[in-house]
Scaffold this motif. Structure first.
Motif: not given
Length: 230
Positions: A11-37
Motif C-alpha cells: 500500500a505504501d509503495q503505490r503512486g499518489l496523486t493529490e489535489t483539492s478534489v482528489l486523492r488517488r493511490y495507484s497500484t499499477f502505473n497510471f497517468e503520470k505515475y510510473y515505476n518499472e516494478h
C-alpha cells in the motif's frame, strides 16, 4: 512452506496523486505515475483507490479497450458514460465496457462528505455487451466469513469475489483453472494469503496456482478477489 509464485504490491509503495478534489493511490502505473516494478499484471492494468471531495467531479480517460469495475467503499458515486447515468452505493459493483479514448464523468453526490471507491481495469477485446448494464449487488452482513461470488458470468473474462471476515476465519478460493491469474486487494484489516502477510490496501498477484488459502488476522477484515485470464 514453499511459496507459490507471486508478487506483493504494498500500500505504501503505490503512486499518489493529490489535489483539492482528489486523492488517488495507484497500484499499477497510471497517468503520470510510473515505476518499472508496477507494470500491469496480465490483463489487469488498473487498480486505483480513489477518494473524491464533497460535491466534486473528476474525469477518467480510458486508455485501453477494457472493462472498468467500480466498487464504492465509503459513500456512493455517480458515473456518466456516453450520456447515461449510473448511481452506485456501497454493496454494489458496476462494470462498464469502455473503448479506448472514451471519457467517464465521476462525481461525489454528497456535498460535505468524502467518498472512497476502488476502480479496476481489465483489458478486453470484447464489445459483445456494449449496450448492456452490468450492475451487481452483494451483502457482506448476510454472508460473513465467506467469499461471496459477486460477479461470475460466461460473458465476462473475469470473476470477482469479496467478503468480510472475523479474526482467524479461513477460506479456500478454488481457481477455475490454474492457467488463470489471481489478484487480491485488502480493503480493510489484515490477512495471511498463501503464507504472505497482507495489510489494508495491499495487493497480491498469484499465478500457476489451483487454490488460494486466505486467513483473516483481524476482525472485520475485508478482501476482494479477481480471477481473470479466461
Amino acid at each position: 512452506m514453499e511459496l507459490n509464485p507471486g508478487k506483493i504490491f504494498l500500500a505504501d509503495q503505490r503512486g499518489l496523486t493529490e489535489t483539492s478534489v482528489l486523492r488517488r493511490y495507484s497500484t499499477f502505473n497510471f497517468e503520470k505515475y510510473y515505476n518499472e516494478h508496477k507494470e500491469p499484471f496480465g490483463h489487469l492494468f488498473l487498480c486505483n483507490d480513489e477518494s473524491v471531495a464533497g460535491g466534486k467531479i473528476i474525469f477518467f480517460l480510458c486508455k485501453e479497450d477494457s472493462l472498468q469495475i467500480f466498487m464504492p467503499i465509503t459513500g456512493g458515486i455517480d458515473i456518466v458514460a456516453n450520456g447515461k447515468e449510473f448511481a452506485l452505493e456501497t454493496g454494489q459493483i458496476q462494470v462498464l465496457n469502455m473503448g479506448k479514448g472514451e471519457v467517464l464523468e465521476i462525481s461525489n453526490p454528497y456535498q460535505h462528505d468524502v467518498i472512497n471507491y476502488l476502480q479496476f481495469g481489465i483489458k478486453t477485446d470484447m464489445f459483445l455487451m456494449r449496450a448492456s448494464e452490468m450492475l451487481f449487488n452483494f451483502d457482506f452482513e448476510q454472508n460473513k466469513n465467506q467469499l461471496i461470488e459477486v460477479i461470475s458470468s460466461p460473458k465476462l473474462p473475469f470473476k470477482l469475489s469479496a467478503g468480510i471476515f472475523a479474526g482467524r476465519e479461513e477460506v479456500v478460493y478454488k481457481m477455475q483453472s490454474p492457467n488463470h491469474q489471481f489478484y487480491t486487494f485488502i480493503i480493510d484489516g489484515a490477512f495471511e494469503i498463501e503464507g504472505r502477510l497482507m495489510h489494508a490496501r495491499d495487493g497480491l498477484a498469484l499465478w500457476d496456482i489451483e487454490q488460494v488459502e486466505l486467513e483473516a488476522l483481524s476482525n472485520n477484515a475485508i478482501v476482494v478477489v479477481l480471477e481473470f485470464g479466461f
